[in-house]
Enzyme design. Structure first.
Site, PDB file in Angstrom:
ATOM      1  N   MET A   1      -2.038  -6.678   7.052  1.00 57.92           N
ATOM      2  CA  MET A   1      -3.087  -7.563   6.526  1.00 57.92           C
ATOM      3  C   MET A   1      -2.635  -8.316   5.272  1.00 57.92           C
ATOM      4  O   MET A   1      -3.460  -8.631   4.412  1.00 57.92           O
ATOM      5  CB  MET A   1      -4.329  -6.730   6.179  1.00 57.92           C
ATOM      6  N   SER A   2      -1.354  -8.602   5.174  1.00 59.43           N
ATOM      7  CA  SER A   2      -0.885  -9.229   3.927  1.00 59.43           C
ATOM      8  C   SER A   2       0.415  -9.988   4.173  1.00 59.43           C
ATOM      9  O   SER A   2       0.737 -10.355   5.296  1.00 59.43           O
ATOM     10  CB  SER A   2      -0.642  -8.139   2.872  1.00 59.43           C
TER      11      SER A   2
ATOM     12  N   ASN B   1       2.038   3.984  10.731  1.00 63.73           N
ATOM     13  CA  ASN B   1       1.259   4.546  11.845  1.00 63.73           C
ATOM     14  C   ASN B   1       1.572   3.754  13.104  1.00 63.73           C
ATOM     15  O   ASN B   1       2.086   2.642  13.033  1.00 63.73           O
ATOM     16  CB  ASN B   1      -0.248   4.423  11.533  1.00 63.73           C
TER      17      ASN B   1
ATOM     18  N   HIS C   1      -7.337   4.496   6.143  1.00 57.61           N
ATOM     19  CA  HIS C   1      -6.512   4.098   5.000  1.00 57.61           C
ATOM     20  C   HIS C   1      -5.848   5.315   4.349  1.00 57.61           C
ATOM     21  O   HIS C   1      -4.704   5.250   3.900  1.00 57.61           O
ATOM     22  CB  HIS C   1      -7.353   3.333   3.974  1.00 57.61           C
TER      23      HIS C   1
ATOM     24  N   ALA D   1       2.526  -2.014   4.217  1.00 56.10           N
ATOM     25  CA  ALA D   1       2.369  -0.934   5.185  1.00 56.10           C
ATOM     26  C   ALA D   1       1.878  -1.602   6.466  1.00 56.10           C
ATOM     27  O   ALA D   1       1.068  -2.522   6.411  1.00 56.10           O
ATOM     28  CB  ALA D   1       1.345   0.064   4.681  1.00 56.10           C
TER      29      ALA D   1
ATOM     30  N   SER E   1       0.817  -1.223   0.000  1.00 59.20           N
ATOM     31  CA  SER E   1       0.000   0.000   0.000  1.00 59.20           C
ATOM     32  C   SER E   1       0.844   1.263   0.000  1.00 59.20           C
ATOM     33  O   SER E   1       1.650   1.472   0.922  1.00 59.20           O
ATOM     34  CB  SER E   1      -0.871   0.077   1.259  1.00 59.20           C
TER      35      SER E   1
ATOM     36  N   HIS F   1      -5.813  -8.995  -1.494  1.00 57.42           N
ATOM     37  CA  HIS F   1      -5.835  -9.316  -0.066  1.00 57.42           C
ATOM     38  C   HIS F   1      -6.913 -10.351   0.281  1.00 57.42           C
ATOM     39  O   HIS F   1      -7.918 -10.480  -0.404  1.00 57.42           O
ATOM     40  CB  HIS F   1      -6.129  -8.054   0.760  1.00 57.42           C
TER      41      HIS F   1
ATOM     42  N   HIS G   1      -2.910   0.629  -4.807  1.00 59.96           N
ATOM     43  CA  HIS G   1      -2.366  -0.573  -5.456  1.00 59.96           C
ATOM     44  C   HIS G   1      -2.623  -0.464  -6.959  1.00 59.96           C
ATOM     45  O   HIS G   1      -3.731  -0.712  -7.427  1.00 59.96           O
ATOM     46  CB  HIS G   1      -3.030  -1.836  -4.911  1.00 59.96           C
TER      47      HIS G   1
ATOM     48  N   TYR H   1      -8.955  -9.904   2.695  1.00 54.07           N
ATOM     49  CA  TYR H   1     -10.196  -9.189   3.020  1.00 54.07           C
ATOM     50  C   TYR H   1     -10.989  -8.751   1.787  1.00 54.07           C
ATOM     51  O   TYR H   1     -12.117  -8.296   1.908  1.00 54.07           O
ATOM     52  CB  TYR H   1      -9.943  -7.989   3.940  1.00 54.07           C
ATOM     53  N   GLU H   2     -10.387  -8.885   0.594  1.00 56.83           N
ATOM     54  CA  GLU H   2     -11.152  -8.614  -0.623  1.00 56.83           C
ATOM     55  C   GLU H   2     -11.900  -9.872  -1.070  1.00 56.83           C
ATOM     56  O   GLU H   2     -12.536  -9.874  -2.117  1.00 56.83           O
ATOM     57  CB  GLU H   2     -10.201  -8.159  -1.738  1.00 56.83           C
TER      58      GLU H   2
HETATM   59  N1  HPA Z   1      -3.044  -2.382  11.065  1.00 55.18           N
HETATM   60  C1  HPA Z   1      -3.215  -3.228  10.031  1.00 55.18           C
HETATM   61  N2  HPA Z   1      -2.781  -2.963   8.808  1.00 55.18           N
HETATM   62  C2  HPA Z   1      -2.135  -1.805   8.609  1.00 55.18           C
HETATM   63  C3  HPA Z   1      -1.934  -0.875   9.630  1.00 55.18           C
HETATM   64  C4  HPA Z   1      -2.408  -1.181  10.940  1.00 55.18           C
HETATM   65  O1  HPA Z   1      -2.262  -0.415  11.903  1.00 55.18           O
HETATM   66  N3  HPA Z   1      -1.268   0.179   9.079  1.00 55.18           N
HETATM   67  C5  HPA Z   1      -1.067  -0.123   7.781  1.00 55.18           C
HETATM   68  N4  HPA Z   1      -1.600  -1.308   7.471  1.00 55.18           N
END
Ligand code: HPA
Length: 281
Positions: free
Chosen positions: A213-214, A237, A249, A122, A37, A92, A70, A94-95
């Site tokens: 998440m990947s 973050n 996001h 990310a 991402s 992903h 993406h 989740y998709e």
């Molecule tokens: N959690 C899950 N996925 C992420 C995060 C997060 O804090 N930041 C970027 N992708």
């Protein structure tokens, strides 16, 4: 879940198409980079340096990313980046994608002869001291999802100790100049929502350093095919509940965008030192 066409999971047609392009260009790929991402800058720079871009949409059966940040392009590197393939964007869990679809691009890379995979994402930083813009080289992972390939396949199980290459981590640290590079454990959560503060506290208790998440499906698929894997989390973050900042996001993409040029310089240094070698095991 939206209606989908029956899944195509066989990489043969895609491998033939990309293989033909590589043959015309006279390129033998040794390394692939999956750009997570907001980390697509490396792909754009590879194009500026003469790389050839192919839209995922033009590759037979290739899963199409639907998430902002993406792009959905395969870039065949040229010049200094000859032998490197960039995958700008991924699909992903989740998709709604199956394991076979999540690992399609990685399996394609394996058939094309790739021996090293740099898989980036990310991620939210959990360990105190991890700041947005830092990088974490993945040294272990944790997930509750059943996203490994069936261990019965080919009678082989995944050797976890071999999954995250110590050699490539060492190399990643050695070329870091301005970037703050950590090593730690990555947890793959299902998403699509970010974690609750309670989940982040749980992950911290489990000694997880960063959450995303990947990455785990691709890394497992690559490792079991003898590909050497470097997992790279770009900390975008502080994980949910560990700061007052609201998490979304757009913020994650913004932070990734603000650090991507430094990230890309580091990545290109890593790529310079990853030499084409024979299969490492
Ligand atoms: N959690 C899950 N996925 C992420 C995060 C997060 O804090 N930041 C970027 N992708």
């Amino acid at each position: 879940m939206q209606h989908r066409e029956p899944e195509q999971t066989d990489v043969k047609a895609a491998a033939e198409m990309i293989g033909d392009k590589l043959a015309i260009l006279g390129v033998s790929p040794h390394t692939a980079v999956i750009l997570g991402s907001g980390l697509g800058a490396a792909g754009r720079m590879a194009i500026e340096q003469g790389g050839v871009a192919i839209d995922y949409a033009d590759i037979p059966n290739m899963p199409q990313p639907a998430v902002a940040g993406h792009a959905g392009r395969l870039i065949i590197g040229a010049g200094d980046l000859a032998g490197v393939l960039f995958l700008q964007g991924r699909v992903h869990y989740y998709e709604g994608h199956s394991l076979e679809r999540m690992t399609f691009a990685t399996r394609l890379m394996s058939v094309l002869g790739v021996r090293h995979l740099i898989v980036s994402n990310a991620a939210g930083g959990i360990t105190s001291g991890y700041k947005p813009g830092d990088v974490m080289l993945i040294s272990g992972h944790w997930t509750l999802l059943s996203i490994q390939e069936p261990s019965a396949q080919n009678g082989r199980t995944l050797p976890p100790s071999k999954l995250w290459s110590p050699r490539l981590r060492q190399l990643g640290r050695a070329v870091a100049t301005t970037l703050s590079v950590h090593e730690g454990t990555y947890a793959m959560m299902s998403g699509p929502n970010y974690e609750t503060p309670a989940e982040v506290l749980m992950l911290r208790t489990f000694h997880v350093d960063a959450v995303g998440m990947s990455t785990v499906p691709e890394a497992c698929a690559a490792a079991r095919r003898g590909i050497e894997v470097l997992g790279v989390s770009c900390i975008t973050n502080v994980a949910s509940g560990l700061s007052d900042q609201p998490l979304d996001h757009a913020e994650v993409s913004e932070t990734a965008a603000s650090v991507e040029s430094e990230f890309t310089s580091w990545l290109f240094e890593v790529l310079k030192s990853v030499q084409p070698t024979s299969r490492y095991r």
